[in-house]
Design an enzyme around this catalytic site. Structure first.
Site, short mmCIF file in Angstrom:
data_model
loop_
_atom_site.label_atom_id
_atom_site.label_comp_id
_atom_site.label_asym_id
_atom_site.label_seq_id
_atom_site.Cartn_x
_atom_site.Cartn_y
_atom_site.Cartn_z
N GLU A 18 0.84 -1.21 0.00
CA GLU A 18 0.00 0.00 0.00
C GLU A 18 0.87 1.25 0.00
OE1 GLU A 18 -2.61 1.53 -0.35
OE2 GLU A 18 -4.35 0.23 -0.08
N ASN A 148 -10.55 4.53 1.50
CA ASN A 148 -9.60 4.39 0.39
C ASN A 148 -9.81 5.50 -0.62
OD1 ASN A 148 -7.64 2.20 0.38
ND2 ASN A 148 -9.37 0.80 0.57
N ASP A 196 -10.07 0.63 -4.32
CA ASP A 196 -8.93 0.75 -3.42
C ASP A 196 -8.25 2.09 -3.65
OD1 ASP A 196 -6.60 0.06 -1.70
OD2 ASP A 196 -7.45 -1.94 -1.81
#
Length: 292
Positions: A18, A148, A196
């Site tokens: 991430e 997100n 995401d």
């Protein structure tokens, strides 16, 4: 689904990759493996990654001067020396709540840093989105399950964010000078597959990683789906524009939640991907702090 030239930037598999970002001045990309507490550093010219063990879960960073980063970690914000690797607490955030950790984050063009938290097991509505503005943190939105896709229009007048659990991305009007909301969020789009991490290019298009969909979806500022670019990892998690002209796309991925059969069916699971997308990307902004 479109295919573009793609390569593996780092074969090291991330449990939960991430928070990628890129420093054009040093041609260096950074990203995290949240669950394993690792920070990756890669000079794109050499493509030889360095792994920094942080001793805690962390998910995003922002630069505030040439020698320091602001790390978004499970219990607060930390100032990290790039040269020494040392970290000191700048601001605790939900430090008294062991059930949550940090997640998505991005710096607004004004230097205000939007950061988020979520339940460690994605507990319903356990997360929130905050803003670090002029050295003070304020809570913008609560009752978020998986925050997100925090990103901003090039002029800073619009903010975007998603709740992955609700399959919804929101749009909110902002004060371009402060990066703070001046209206209520409205639904921009709903997406069946996982919304995401996201970035916005110089034309205002939203590049969104599709968790579980093995692609990057590109949307207009009105929420219209324009393109889908195939990613060779099913759980794509977050993109970042990289390269000296910001025309390439780095995409992190993850193998969290995948059993042995699922990993075998997804050979590039958890790897960090480099895509030749001919984007008109934008450099990430530095965060502004009241004091170092």
């Amino acid at each position: 689904m479109e295919q573009v030239p793609t390569s593996v930037l780092s074969a090291e598999r991330c449990h939960l990759g991430e928070g990628p970002t890129y420093y054009a001045a040093t041609d260096t990309a950074w990203w995290f493996d949240i669950l394993d507490g690792r920070l990756f550093e890669v000079h794109l010219g050499s493509a030889r990654p360095r792994i920094h063990w942080l001793g805690k879960q962390a998910s995003a960073l922002a630069r505030f001067d040439a020698g320091h980063q602001l790390i978004v970690a499970e219990d607060g914000l930390y100032i990290r020396s790039i040269r020494e690797g040392s970290m000191r607490l700048y601001w605790p955030l939900e430090a008294n709540n062991p059930a949550t950790r940090s997640n998505d984050a991005r710096v607004h063009p004004s230097g205000t840093f939007w950061i988020s938290t979520m339940g460690r097991n994605a507990e319903a509505e356990a997360g929130a989105i905050y803003a670090l503005y002029r050295g003070e943190i304020s809570r913008l939105y609560g009752d978020v399950t998986i925050p997100n896709a925090i990103c901003f229009s090039p002029d800073g007048a619009i903010g975007y964010f998603a709740d992955t659990a609700k399959k919804t991305m929101y749009r909110v009007l902002l004060d371009p000078a402060t990066g703070l909301p001046c209206g209520a969020p409205v639904v921009l789009l709903r997406q069946r597959d996982g919304l995401d991490g996201a970035v916005v290019d110089a034309d205002g298009l939203i590049w969104n990683a599709c968790w579980g969909g093995a692609c990057i979806n590109i949307y207009s500022p009105k929420g219209e789906h324009l393109r889908a670019l195939q990613v060779p990892a099913r759980q794509a998690s977050c993109p970042a524009f990289v390269g000296q002209n910001l025309s390439r796309l780095l995409v992190t991925s993850a193998w969290v939640g995948m059993d042995e059969a699922a990993r075998a069916a997804d050979p590039e699971h958890g790897r960090t991907i480099l895509m030749e997308v001919a984007a008109r990307g934008r450099q990430e902004h530095d965060v502004k702090l009241a004091s170092p």
